[in-house]
Design a protein around this motif. Structure first.
Motif, PDB file in Angstrom:
ATOM      1  N   VAL A 105       0.848  -1.096  -0.028  1.00 59.93           N
ATOM      2  CA  VAL A 105       0.055   0.005   0.016  1.00 59.93           C
ATOM      3  C   VAL A 105       0.865   1.316  -0.009  1.00 59.93           C
ATOM      4  CG1 VAL A 105      -2.171  -0.909   0.962  1.00 59.93           C
ATOM      5  CG2 VAL A 105      -0.255  -0.238   2.706  1.00 59.93           C
ATOM      6  N   THR A 106       2.105   1.244  -0.486  1.00 59.17           N
ATOM      7  CA  THR A 106       2.894   2.230  -0.481  1.00 59.17           C
ATOM      8  C   THR A 106       2.291   3.376  -1.587  1.00 59.17           C
ATOM      9  OG1 THR A 106       4.782   1.231   0.090  1.00 59.17           O
ATOM     10  CG2 THR A 106       5.218   3.141  -1.029  1.00 59.17           C
ATOM     11  N   ASP A 107       1.787   2.813  -2.823  1.00 53.26           N
ATOM     12  CA  ASP A 107       1.219   3.600  -3.652  1.00 53.26           C
ATOM     13  C   ASP A 107      -0.259   3.879  -3.502  1.00 53.26           C
ATOM     14  OD1 ASP A 107       3.699   4.229  -5.129  1.00 53.26           O
ATOM     15  OD2 ASP A 107       3.482   2.421  -6.311  1.00 53.26           O
ATOM     16  N   PRO A 108      -0.865   4.841  -3.618  1.00 45.99           N
ATOM     17  CA  PRO A 108      -2.360   4.667  -3.619  1.00 45.99           C
ATOM     18  C   PRO A 108      -3.065   4.131  -4.623  1.00 45.99           C
ATOM     19  CG  PRO A 108      -1.481   7.137  -3.976  1.00 45.99           C
ATOM     20  CD  PRO A 108      -0.491   6.145  -4.019  1.00 45.99           C
ATOM     21  N   SER A 109      -4.251   3.572  -4.447  1.00 50.06           N
ATOM     22  CA  SER A 109      -4.937   2.742  -5.587  1.00 50.06           C
ATOM     23  C   SER A 109      -6.248   2.538  -4.864  1.00 50.06           C
ATOM     24  CB  SER A 109      -4.399   1.299  -5.678  1.00 50.06           C
ATOM     25  OG  SER A 109      -5.097   0.572  -6.564  1.00 50.06           O
ATOM     26  N   LEU A 110      -7.191   3.096  -6.184  1.00 51.11           N
ATOM     27  CA  LEU A 110      -8.769   2.751  -5.726  1.00 51.11           C
ATOM     28  C   LEU A 110      -9.180   1.286  -5.526  1.00 51.11           C
ATOM     29  CD1 LEU A 110     -10.242   5.769  -7.948  1.00 51.11           C
ATOM     30  CD2 LEU A 110     -10.148   5.666  -5.600  1.00 51.11           C
ATOM     31  N   GLY A 111      -8.539   0.596  -6.513  1.00 54.24           N
ATOM     32  CA  GLY A 111      -8.773  -0.820  -6.733  1.00 54.24           C
ATOM     33  C   GLY A 111      -8.226  -1.477  -5.363  1.00 54.24           C
ATOM     34  N   GLY A 113      -7.989  -0.012  -2.478  1.00 51.52           N
ATOM     35  CA  GLY A 113      -9.160   0.443  -1.326  1.00 51.52           C
ATOM     36  C   GLY A 113     -10.392  -0.536  -1.259  1.00 51.52           C
ATOM     37  N   ILE A 114     -10.852  -0.876  -2.514  1.00 49.79           N
ATOM     38  CA  ILE A 114     -12.249  -1.641  -2.654  1.00 49.79           C
ATOM     39  C   ILE A 114     -11.814  -2.923  -2.341  1.00 49.79           C
ATOM     40  CG2 ILE A 114     -13.701  -2.570  -4.406  1.00 49.79           C
ATOM     41  CD1 ILE A 114     -13.322  -0.066  -6.007  1.00 49.79           C
ATOM     42  N   GLU A 115     -10.765  -3.682  -2.601  1.00 49.38           N
ATOM     43  CA  GLU A 115     -10.242  -5.018  -2.397  1.00 49.38           C
ATOM     44  C   GLU A 115     -10.289  -5.161  -0.637  1.00 49.38           C
ATOM     45  OE1 GLU A 115      -8.127  -5.644  -6.269  1.00 49.38           O
ATOM     46  OE2 GLU A 115      -7.169  -5.386  -4.556  1.00 49.38           O
ATOM     47  N   ILE A 116      -9.719  -4.126  -0.090  1.00 47.48           N
ATOM     48  CA  ILE A 116      -9.528  -4.094   1.449  1.00 47.48           C
ATOM     49  C   ILE A 116     -10.920  -3.972   2.055  1.00 47.48           C
ATOM     50  CG2 ILE A 116      -8.726  -2.781   3.382  1.00 47.48           C
ATOM     51  CD1 ILE A 116      -6.216  -2.135   1.419  1.00 47.48           C
ATOM     52  N   LYS A 145       2.169  10.031   4.741  1.00 42.34           N
ATOM     53  CA  LYS A 145       1.450  10.203   3.528  1.00 42.34           C
ATOM     54  C   LYS A 145       0.777   8.755   3.509  1.00 42.34           C
ATOM     55  CE  LYS A 145       4.476  12.998   0.653  1.00 42.34           C
ATOM     56  NZ  LYS A 145       5.392  12.952  -0.294  1.00 42.34           N
ATOM     57  N   PHE A 146       0.746   7.914   4.607  1.00 43.82           N
ATOM     58  CA  PHE A 146      -0.036   6.774   4.513  1.00 43.82           C
ATOM     59  C   PHE A 146      -1.603   6.851   4.851  1.00 43.82           C
ATOM     60  CE2 PHE A 146      -0.835   2.593   7.113  1.00 43.82           C
ATOM     61  CZ  PHE A 146      -1.062   1.916   5.953  1.00 43.82           C
ATOM     62  N   SER A 147      -2.262   6.211   4.170  1.00 51.60           N
ATOM     63  CA  SER A 147      -3.625   6.127   4.089  1.00 51.60           C
ATOM     64  C   SER A 147      -4.283   6.195   5.485  1.00 51.60           C
ATOM     65  CB  SER A 147      -4.455   5.193   3.301  1.00 51.60           C
ATOM     66  OG  SER A 147      -5.783   5.227   3.394  1.00 51.60           O
ATOM     67  N   ASN A 148      -5.196   7.230   5.789  1.00 52.24           N
ATOM     68  CA  ASN A 148      -6.024   7.087   7.125  1.00 52.24           C
ATOM     69  C   ASN A 148      -7.223   6.158   7.260  1.00 52.24           C
ATOM     70  OD1 ASN A 148      -4.713   9.347   8.321  1.00 52.24           O
ATOM     71  ND2 ASN A 148      -5.904  10.913   7.695  1.00 52.24           N
ATOM     72  N   MET A 149      -7.398   5.635   5.747  1.00 48.67           N
ATOM     73  CA  MET A 149      -8.599   4.869   5.609  1.00 48.67           C
ATOM     74  C   MET A 149      -8.303   3.284   6.034  1.00 48.67           C
ATOM     75  SD  MET A 149     -11.087   6.448   4.760  1.00 48.67           S
ATOM     76  CE  MET A 149     -12.287   5.180   4.245  1.00 48.67           C
TER      77      MET A 149
END
Length: 182
Positions: A105-111, A113-116, A145-149
């Protein structure tokens, strides 16, 4: 113990683990080789990685690996929308089947996020609770820069660990700890 016995034991370290690997397909090219080696490490140690095509280094390799694991010739589907629908359906079926999720998860990815999120909701669908390992580079983590989500996932809703890595050896150690303890 004989050397061969030790080698065979390490090759089967992750035997019985059914892994959904989640990572950015359209992310930075520098991570493609790392992602490829992460999946190879899990496979070499006996894990069944359902979706090795995610780590493919080019479109041809991705199509070939997708076909080998799904039986679907995605490259033959002419409509981009239909191709995307088939890929999404197959990916979510693999998430449902997985015993574990390992995500770079170093790079952002919408896909990703959906899988998680789909993995988190599996128990509400009557499916298995799936432990998740999120791998993030130390640089991204330290720069906030790590996702809060991901950081904000409620531990009562999901079994997960965040692994902050500097080196590929760190990643291998974290994967080994995660897969042998869950």
């Amino acid at each position: 113990m004989l050397l061969q016995e030790t080698k065979n034991q390490s090759e089967n370290l992750f035997q019985g683990k059914v892994i959904y690997y989640s990572g950015s397909i359209r992310g930075h090219d520098a991570d493609k080789e790392l992602a490829y080696r992460i999946v190879a490490f899990m496979q070499e140690n006996g894990a069944n990685v359902l979706d090795p095509h995610v780590t493919a280094r080019n479109a041809e390799e991705r199509s070939r690996l997708f076909y080998e694991t799904s039986g679907i010739n995605i490259a033959a589907i002419k409509s981009r929308t239909k191709r995307a629908m088939v890929a999404r359906k197959q990916d979510l079926e693999w998430v449902d089947k997985a015993s574990h999720l390992v995500a770079l998860v170093t790079d952002p990815s919408l896909g990703v996020g959906i899988e998680i999120e789909h993995t988190i909701t599996k128990p509400r669908l009557g499916l298995n609770k799936t432990p998740m390992l999120f791998l993030v580079s130390e640089e991204i983590y330290k720069q906030d820069k790590f996702s809060n989500m991901i950081l904000g996932i409620n531990p009562r809703e999901a079994d997960y660990a965040v692994g902050v890595y500097k080196t590929e050896e760190d990643i291998q150690w974290m994967i080994t700890e995660f897969l042998t303890s869950h």
